[in-house]
Design a protein around this motif. Sequence first.
Motif, mmCIF file in Angstrom:
data_model
loop_
_atom_site.group_PDB
_atom_site.id
_atom_site.type_symbol
_atom_site.label_atom_id
_atom_site.label_comp_id
_atom_site.label_asym_id
_atom_site.label_seq_id
_atom_site.Cartn_x
_atom_site.Cartn_y
_atom_site.Cartn_z
ATOM 1 N N ILE A 159 0.819 -1.214 0.000
ATOM 2 C CA ILE A 159 0.000 0.000 0.000
ATOM 3 C C ILE A 159 0.856 1.268 0.000
ATOM 4 O O ILE A 159 0.442 2.293 -0.513
ATOM 5 C CB ILE A 159 -0.946 0.027 1.227
ATOM 6 C CG1 ILE A 159 -2.000 -1.059 1.095
ATOM 7 C CG2 ILE A 159 -1.631 1.378 1.378
ATOM 8 C CD1 ILE A 159 -2.898 -1.166 2.302
ATOM 9 N N HIS A 160 2.059 1.211 0.532
ATOM 10 C CA HIS A 160 2.841 2.415 0.799
ATOM 11 C C HIS A 160 3.176 3.305 -0.393
ATOM 12 O O HIS A 160 3.153 4.529 -0.241
ATOM 13 C CB HIS A 160 4.118 2.063 1.558
ATOM 14 C CG HIS A 160 4.829 3.276 2.044
ATOM 15 N ND1 HIS A 160 4.297 4.111 3.001
ATOM 16 C CD2 HIS A 160 5.998 3.841 1.667
ATOM 17 C CE1 HIS A 160 5.126 5.118 3.213
ATOM 18 N NE2 HIS A 160 6.165 4.984 2.412
ATOM 19 N N PRO A 161 3.487 2.785 -1.581
ATOM 20 C CA PRO A 161 3.784 3.716 -2.682
ATOM 21 C C PRO A 161 2.658 4.741 -2.839
ATOM 22 O O PRO A 161 1.469 4.403 -2.721
ATOM 23 C CB PRO A 161 3.892 2.810 -3.914
ATOM 24 C CG PRO A 161 4.300 1.482 -3.350
ATOM 25 C CD PRO A 161 3.572 1.385 -2.025
ATOM 26 N N SER A 162 3.025 5.982 -3.079
ATOM 27 C CA SER A 162 2.053 7.082 -3.019
ATOM 28 C C SER A 162 0.831 6.882 -3.910
ATOM 29 O O SER A 162 -0.282 7.214 -3.505
ATOM 30 C CB SER A 162 2.731 8.416 -3.344
ATOM 31 O OG SER A 162 3.243 8.392 -4.664
ATOM 32 N N THR A 163 1.019 6.321 -5.098
ATOM 33 C CA THR A 163 -0.130 6.116 -5.980
ATOM 34 C C THR A 163 -1.111 5.131 -5.372
ATOM 35 O O THR A 163 -2.317 5.368 -5.341
ATOM 36 C CB THR A 163 0.331 5.620 -7.363
ATOM 37 O OG1 THR A 163 1.197 6.606 -7.927
ATOM 38 C CG2 THR A 163 -0.834 5.388 -8.295
ATOM 39 N N ARG A 164 -0.595 4.010 -4.857
ATOM 40 C CA ARG A 164 -1.487 3.011 -4.259
ATOM 41 C C ARG A 164 -2.094 3.515 -2.965
ATOM 42 O O ARG A 164 -3.256 3.248 -2.677
ATOM 43 C CB ARG A 164 -0.742 1.699 -4.026
ATOM 44 C CG ARG A 164 -0.675 0.890 -5.275
ATOM 45 C CD ARG A 164 -0.201 -0.526 -5.022
ATOM 46 N NE ARG A 164 0.742 -0.827 -6.076
ATOM 47 C CZ ARG A 164 1.967 -1.272 -5.904
ATOM 48 N NH1 ARG A 164 2.417 -1.542 -4.709
ATOM 49 N NH2 ARG A 164 2.743 -1.486 -6.931
ATOM 50 N N GLY A 178 -8.473 -5.541 2.491
ATOM 51 C CA GLY A 178 -7.887 -4.272 2.073
ATOM 52 C C GLY A 178 -8.116 -3.170 3.083
ATOM 53 O O GLY A 178 -7.219 -2.370 3.373
ATOM 54 N N ARG A 179 -9.315 -3.119 3.644
ATOM 55 C CA ARG A 179 -9.623 -2.099 4.656
ATOM 56 C C ARG A 179 -8.771 -2.314 5.902
ATOM 57 O O ARG A 179 -8.226 -1.365 6.470
ATOM 58 C CB ARG A 179 -11.108 -2.118 5.001
ATOM 59 C CG ARG A 179 -11.541 -0.942 5.851
ATOM 60 C CD ARG A 179 -13.049 -0.794 5.897
ATOM 61 N NE ARG A 179 -13.656 -0.590 4.594
ATOM 62 C CZ ARG A 179 -13.688 0.571 3.944
ATOM 63 N NH1 ARG A 179 -13.135 1.637 4.471
ATOM 64 N NH2 ARG A 179 -14.285 0.673 2.766
ATOM 65 N N ASP A 180 -8.620 -3.570 6.329
ATOM 66 C CA ASP A 180 -7.766 -3.867 7.489
ATOM 67 C C ASP A 180 -6.315 -3.478 7.217
ATOM 68 O O ASP A 180 -5.637 -2.914 8.074
ATOM 69 C CB ASP A 180 -7.848 -5.346 7.865
ATOM 70 C CG ASP A 180 -9.185 -5.738 8.467
ATOM 71 O OD1 ASP A 180 -9.973 -4.848 8.859
ATOM 72 O OD2 ASP A 180 -9.454 -6.960 8.534
ATOM 73 N N ALA A 181 -5.838 -3.791 5.999
ATOM 74 C CA ALA A 181 -4.457 -3.452 5.634
ATOM 75 C C ALA A 181 -4.270 -1.933 5.626
ATOM 76 O O ALA A 181 -3.265 -1.416 6.126
ATOM 77 C CB ALA A 181 -4.112 -4.047 4.273
ATOM 78 N N VAL A 198 -2.142 2.977 8.105
ATOM 79 C CA VAL A 198 -2.338 4.330 8.637
ATOM 80 C C VAL A 198 -1.911 4.374 10.110
ATOM 81 O O VAL A 198 -1.241 5.320 10.543
ATOM 82 C CB VAL A 198 -3.797 4.793 8.456
ATOM 83 C CG1 VAL A 198 -4.085 6.074 9.236
ATOM 84 C CG2 VAL A 198 -4.108 4.987 6.974
ATOM 85 N N ALA A 199 -2.251 3.352 10.876
ATOM 86 C CA ALA A 199 -1.852 3.298 12.294
ATOM 87 C C ALA A 199 -0.326 3.259 12.414
ATOM 88 O O ALA A 199 0.252 3.929 13.282
ATOM 89 C CB ALA A 199 -2.484 2.086 12.975
#
Length: 106
Positions: A10-15, A78-81, A86-87
């Motif tokens: 998830i970390h790359p800015s686009t994703r 995906g929501r959990d990830a 974010v946490a």
Amino acid sequence: MTEAHFDELIHPSTRLSLVATLAAADWAEFAFLKERLGLSDSALSKQLATLEEAGYIVTERRLEGRRRRVYARLTSTGRDAFNGHVAALRTIVAGAVEPADSPAKP
């Protein structure tokens, strides 16, 4: 409470921008995502495919009038990830913030 977990996928800015947009919606249409994120069709398709392969999103093709439209939404995985990522980012940032009562260093 969501467990903090830094997610390299998830970390790359686009994703991250894509997943954050999807986190705020039930379903989002391809054209909306493309415009919101400023991506080409192929770039957005690639990001959606990567996230779908990981089980973070699902896509659906719907016939609307004479046109097929692609919609995407986050899965619970995906929501959990996303929430875990974010946490983790909040934890990282909180550790970098100077306490208000500490003297500034030259």
